[in-house]
Design a protein around this motif. Structure first.
Motif, short mmCIF file in Angstrom:
data_model
loop_
_atom_site.label_atom_id
_atom_site.label_comp_id
_atom_site.label_asym_id
_atom_site.label_seq_id
_atom_site.Cartn_x
_atom_site.Cartn_y
_atom_site.Cartn_z
N CYS A 21 -28.26 31.76 24.09
CA CYS A 21 -29.34 31.48 23.39
C CYS A 21 -30.79 31.10 23.05
O CYS A 21 -31.92 31.47 23.28
CB CYS A 21 -29.68 32.63 22.10
SG CYS A 21 -28.34 33.87 21.31
N PHE A 22 -29.94 30.00 23.81
CA PHE A 22 -31.00 29.05 23.66
C PHE A 22 -31.48 28.32 24.94
O PHE A 22 -30.94 28.16 25.74
CB PHE A 22 -30.19 27.42 22.83
CG PHE A 22 -29.69 27.77 21.11
CD1 PHE A 22 -30.82 27.20 20.24
CD2 PHE A 22 -29.29 28.00 21.70
CE1 PHE A 22 -30.67 27.79 18.99
CE2 PHE A 22 -28.27 28.54 19.81
CZ PHE A 22 -29.14 28.17 18.93
N THR A 25 -37.53 28.27 26.34
CA THR A 25 -38.64 28.87 26.01
C THR A 25 -38.58 29.26 24.73
O THR A 25 -39.41 29.49 23.35
CB THR A 25 -39.23 29.89 26.40
OG1 THR A 25 -38.51 31.20 26.68
CG2 THR A 25 -39.76 29.67 27.82
N THR A 26 -36.84 29.07 24.31
CA THR A 26 -36.56 29.15 22.30
C THR A 26 -35.82 28.30 22.05
O THR A 26 -34.59 28.39 22.41
CB THR A 26 -36.01 30.84 22.71
OG1 THR A 26 -34.96 31.20 23.38
CG2 THR A 26 -36.82 31.97 22.23
N LEU A 29 -33.72 28.10 16.63
CA LEU A 29 -34.04 30.02 15.99
C LEU A 29 -32.95 29.60 15.37
O LEU A 29 -32.37 29.19 14.45
CB LEU A 29 -33.01 30.29 17.50
CG LEU A 29 -33.35 31.20 18.83
CD1 LEU A 29 -32.67 31.52 19.71
CD2 LEU A 29 -34.44 31.82 18.86
N ALA A 33 -31.99 35.84 13.99
CA ALA A 33 -32.60 35.64 14.99
C ALA A 33 -31.20 35.49 16.47
O ALA A 33 -30.60 36.22 17.53
CB ALA A 33 -32.87 34.50 15.94
N LYS A 37 -29.34 38.74 19.29
CA LYS A 37 -30.15 37.98 20.47
C LYS A 37 -28.38 38.53 21.47
O LYS A 37 -28.05 38.78 22.29
CB LYS A 37 -30.32 36.93 20.40
CG LYS A 37 -31.58 36.42 20.61
CD LYS A 37 -31.83 35.24 20.97
CE LYS A 37 -33.22 35.02 21.53
NZ LYS A 37 -34.10 34.92 22.81
N TYR A 66 -33.72 26.44 11.20
CA TYR A 66 -33.19 26.88 12.67
C TYR A 66 -32.19 25.72 12.59
O TYR A 66 -31.47 25.11 13.07
CB TYR A 66 -34.62 26.65 13.53
CG TYR A 66 -35.91 27.60 12.86
CD1 TYR A 66 -35.65 27.82 11.91
CD2 TYR A 66 -36.38 27.65 14.18
CE1 TYR A 66 -36.48 29.18 11.38
CE2 TYR A 66 -37.51 29.22 13.53
CZ TYR A 66 -37.32 29.46 12.49
OH TYR A 66 -38.33 30.56 12.61
N LYS A 68 -30.46 24.26 17.01
CA LYS A 68 -30.39 23.84 18.42
C LYS A 68 -29.43 23.48 18.89
O LYS A 68 -28.55 22.71 18.12
CB LYS A 68 -32.40 23.39 18.09
CG LYS A 68 -31.56 21.93 17.56
CD LYS A 68 -33.31 20.86 17.44
CE LYS A 68 -32.63 19.48 17.14
NZ LYS A 68 -34.21 18.66 17.21
#
Length: 260
Positions: A21-22, A25-26, A29, A33, A37, A66, A68
Motif C-alpha cells: 500500500c505504501f 505517492t502514498t 496512510l 485507508a 486498499k 498514520y 509508514k
C-alpha cells in the motif's frame, strides 16, 4: 506438464498486501485507508499492522496516527542498491549501444515491492530530439510495456485479483480501459515473449520491453526502448533480435551464478 504452483500462505500474503500500500505517492496512510486498499477487515488489518510495527517493518506517527514503512528496510535498501549497481554495470554497455544504434531512449528497469522502476536510462548522443525517462519513478502497470510484464508475472504467480484492482487511468485515448482488454494483451505478451505499448501512456510515443527473470522464475528486470512511434516499424525486428540476444546472455549469467 505445467508445474503446479504452491498456494501462498494467507497471513504472509496479507502482510505483503499491506506493505504494498505504501508507495512514493502514498508514503503514509491511516489504518482505515490500509483496510480499504487491501480489502481486509479493519480488525484483521489492525492485527497484521501491529505485528509489522513490532518487527519495525512499519512505523506509526504519534501525532497523526498514520503508518509508514519502517527502519527495517534501511539496511535492506543498501543491499538492493548493491544489486542495482551490479545490474547497471552488466547492462549499461548494451543499453548505451541500443540508444546509439536506434536513436531511441533505452532503459533498464528493476522490480521492487511489486512496482517497477527505471534504474538506468541511456540517450542517443547524435539526435536532435529524444524522449527523456524518469529514473526511480514507479510506472503505471497497465499503460507501459515493462508494467505489463510485471502484471503478467504477478498473475502467473497467483495474483489474478490484480487485474480487477487496476484503476485503468486513461493517459491517452489508446490507454487500456478494462480488465478484459488487458487480459487479452497479457495473453499475447506471454505468447510473444515481449511487451509493447503504442501511444498508451504518451501520445506519439511507444515502448518495447523484454523480461529478465531471476533463478526462481520471477521477473527481476526488464530492458526497454522508448521511441516516437513513426520510427518504430522499420527497426522493430532488429531491435527485438538485439533484446533477445540480451535475454540469452542474461540466462547464461544466471546459470553461472547458480552453478558456482
Amino acid at each position: 506438464m505445467e508445474k503446479k504452483l504452491q498456494k501462498p500462505i494467507q497471513s504472509i500474503q496479507r502482510a505483503v498486501q499491506i506493505l504494498d500500500c505504501f508507495t512514493p505517492t502514498t508514503p503514509s496512510l491511516p489504518l482505515p485507508a490500509i483496510s480499504e486498499k487491501t480489502g481486509l477487515n479493519i480488525n484483521t488489518t489492525r492485527g497484521i499492522v501491529n505485528t509489522l510495527l513490532e518487527n519495525q517493518l512499519l512505523l506509526r506517527d504519534r501525532e497523526t496516527g498514520y503508518y509508514k514503512l519502517g527502519y527495517y528496510f534501511v539496511t535492506k535498501a543498501a543491499m538492493i542498491h548493491q544489486d542495482i549497481d551490479r545490474y547497471i554495470e552488466l547492462f549499461k554497455p548494451l543499453v548505451d549501444a541500443i540508444a546509439e544504434k536506434y536513436h531511441f531512449s533505452a532503459s533498464l528497469q528493476m522490480v521492487y515491492q511489486n512496482q517497477i522502476f527505471s534504474v538506468y536510462c541511456a540517450y542517443p548522443t547524435k539526435q536532435a530530439y529524444y524522449i527523456v525517462m524518469s529514473e526511480y519513478t514507479d510506472l503505471p502497470l497497465h499503460a507501459t510495456s515493462s508494467g505489463k510484464l510485471l502484471l503478467l508475472d504477478q498473475i502467473s504467480h497467483g495474483r489474478e485479483d490484480l487485474l480487477e484492482k487496476q484503476e485503468f487511468k486513461a493517459f491517452t485515448p489508446r490507454s487500456i480501459r478494462s480488465s478484459d482488454a488487458l487480459r487479452i494483451q497479457l495473453q499475447s505478451i506471454q505468447k510473444n515473449g515481449y511487451s509493447t505499448e503504442i501511444e498508451e501512456f504518451v501520445n506519439d510515443v511507444g515502448s518495447l520491453a523484454v523480461p529478465l527473470y531471476d533463478e526462481k522464475g520471477r521477473l527481476l528486470l526488464t530492458l526497454s526502448a522508448t521511441f516516437f512511434v513513426k520510427s518504430f516499424p522499420q527497426v522493430r525486428e532488429h531491435l527485438l533480435a538485439d533484446f533477445r540476444q540480451a535475454m540469452k546472455t542474461w540466462k547464461e549469467v544466471r546459470h553461472k551464478e547458480v552453478t558456482r
